[in-house]
Enzyme design. Structure first.
Site: not given
Ligand code: FCB
Length: 457
Positions: A178, A364
């Site tokens: 990110e 994620e």
């Molecule tokens: C993302 C992050 C991860 C976690 C999630 C909830 O932005 O990559 O580390 O904090 O959110």
């Protein structure tokens, strides 16, 4: 798309997906490891950031977190027992180079990750490593951090060391997690380490991070001939707040910085001209050849998907003159993030259509709710379970649309240190009692396990 509310979720089965589909959980070093003073680990920007009162909502830090540095065999057992076949984790750069760079890497740090990777392989978990999930060595920050071009070289050297040591066992490499968050949470909003608030700096950080991604790729490929490399981006589907032409234009601008600012240069299109023009003097310094470097070919695109955003025109507000507005009458997680599996379909359809990545992995996806441990020790997190089911149902649709999604990593294996929210926000499929370090599989985790075992039909 079909409304996932109407999908018969109970019919969702693992065999709806390809047999080589990657199923995993994601974690990151600072959020789970603890042991920040162990084995000559250096200070990270998050250790420093957490030490300032007011930065972390509950005044905590990652000093102990899930104590994963010591408890990792148990944690990998949890991942195996879920039935996952892949595991995404990150390396703490300050464990490899306490000061960010140097002639000698810290052998103890390398040994830790070597044992960890062996532990994954012993349990049938394919390692997916992230090289940078936000814990920059503080010593590099003291010299300007990501705003300083020298950090790019330090990252490439660190990548070289890690890929030489672990490349015999790790095939999947994610350079950055990110970059938007690194740049904007950390250098514009000031809510993440290093806590700066300067738009121009944030854009330079973006650029340097993207260049470091591009320069790291040939280094990984040289050290790991069979490597598959990509970056994990946080992307959002966007909707205008109204039918007005102003809100439509605002949504396009917001998309320009949120999504296209990363997707375009990574796919060889350079920075989006509309935004470049708009940011004016804040534009980053780009050296000759940088755009070619950023566009270095990857093997996959990692997408972290959490929520859509609704955008309105906001004259005078920031460089973009946009504002994110709250959707009305929508379901939200405890973070306030809108629950929208449909948004995941919209987003991935768009990414596949506009950029045609060879492979996409959802690196994620997950949700936070206020979990309660019942008298019987059970955590009946039905909302998280439903969130997971609905997103997997959406994933099934995405695959049916012919979009090349090849894997899904749930955030997260464990409740952990949720950055500025400290331990208030729990995202785990496994509950962690931070006083005792006891782990308990939540109902959501039990469902994921049953799904992966083919027992949800
Ligand atoms: C993302 C992050 C991860 C976690 C999630 C909830 O932005 O990559 O580390 O904090 O959110």
């Amino acid at each position: 798309m079909q409304n996932t509310n109407n999908i018969d979720l109970s019919s969702l089965q693992r065999r709806d997906f390809a047999s080589d589909f990657r199923w995993g959980c994601s974690t990151s070093s600072y959020q789970i490891e603890g042991a920040v003073d162990q084995d000559e680990r250096g200070e990270s920007i998050w250790d420093r950031f957490c030490a300032t009162p007011g930065h972390i909502r509950d005044g905590s830090s990652g000093a102990m977190a899930c104590d994963h540095y010591r408890r990792w065999p148990q944690d990998l057992d949890l991942a195996r027992n879920l039935g996952t076949n892949a595991y995404r984790f990150s390396i703490a750069w300050p464990r490899i180079f306490a000061n960010g760079r140097g002639r000698a890497a810290n052998q103890k740090g390398l040994d830790f990750y070597s044992r960890l990777v062996d532990g994954m392989l012993e349990r049938g978990l394919e390692p997916w490593v992230t090289l940078y999930h936000w814990d920059l060595p503080q010593a590099l920050q003291d010299q300007g951090g990501w705003a300083n071009r020298d950090t790019v070289d330090a990252f490439v050297d660190y990548t070289d060391v890690v890929s030489r040591h672990l490349g015999d066992r790790i095939k999947h490499w994610i350079t950055h997690n990110e970059p938007w968050c690194t740049a904007f949470h950390g250098h514009y909003e000031g809510v993440h380490a290093p806590g700066l608030k300067d738009f121009k700096t944030a854009l330079q950080v973006c650029h340097n991070v993207l260049v470091s991604h591009g320069l790291a790729i040939p280094v990984i490929r040289r050290n790991v001939p069979a490597a598959r490399v990509g970056a994990a981006l946080s992307l959002h589907p966007l909707k205008p707040a109204s039918d007005s032409a102003q809100d439509a234009a605002a949504t396009l601008r917001h998309d320009g910085l949120r999504n296209r600012w990363f997707l375009d240069p990574l796919h060889g299109r350079g920075y989006p001209a509309d935004i470049w023009q708009r940011v004016g003097d804040n534009a980053p310094q780009v050296q000759p050849g940088d755009l070619e470097v950023i566009a270095t070919a990857t093997d996959f695109l990692g997408v972290n998907y959490y929520f859509p955003e609704i955008v309105a025109d906001a004259p005078g507000q920031g460089v973009l003159a946009t504002r994110v507005v709250e959707a009305e009458n929508v379901e939200r997680t405890a973070f306030g993030w809108e629950v929208s599996p449909e948004g995941m379909v919209t987003l991935l359809s768009r990414v596949a259509r506009d950029y045609q990545p060879a492979e996409i992995y959802l690196t994620e996806n997950g949700s936070t709710y206020d979990d309660v441990v019942g008298a019987d020790g059970q955590i009946e997190d039905h909302q998280r379970r439903r969130y997971l089911m609905r997103h997997l149902a959406a994933l099934k649709e995405i695959v049916a649309l012919g979009i090349p999604v090849k894997g899904y990593f749930a955030w997260s294996l464990l409740d952990n240190f949720e950055w500025a929210e400290g331990y208030i926000r729990r995202f785990g499929l496994t509950h962690v009692d931070f006083a005792t370090q006891q782990r308990r599989l939540k109902a959501s985790g039990q469902w994921y396990r049953d799904f992966l075992r083919g027992e949800t039909a």
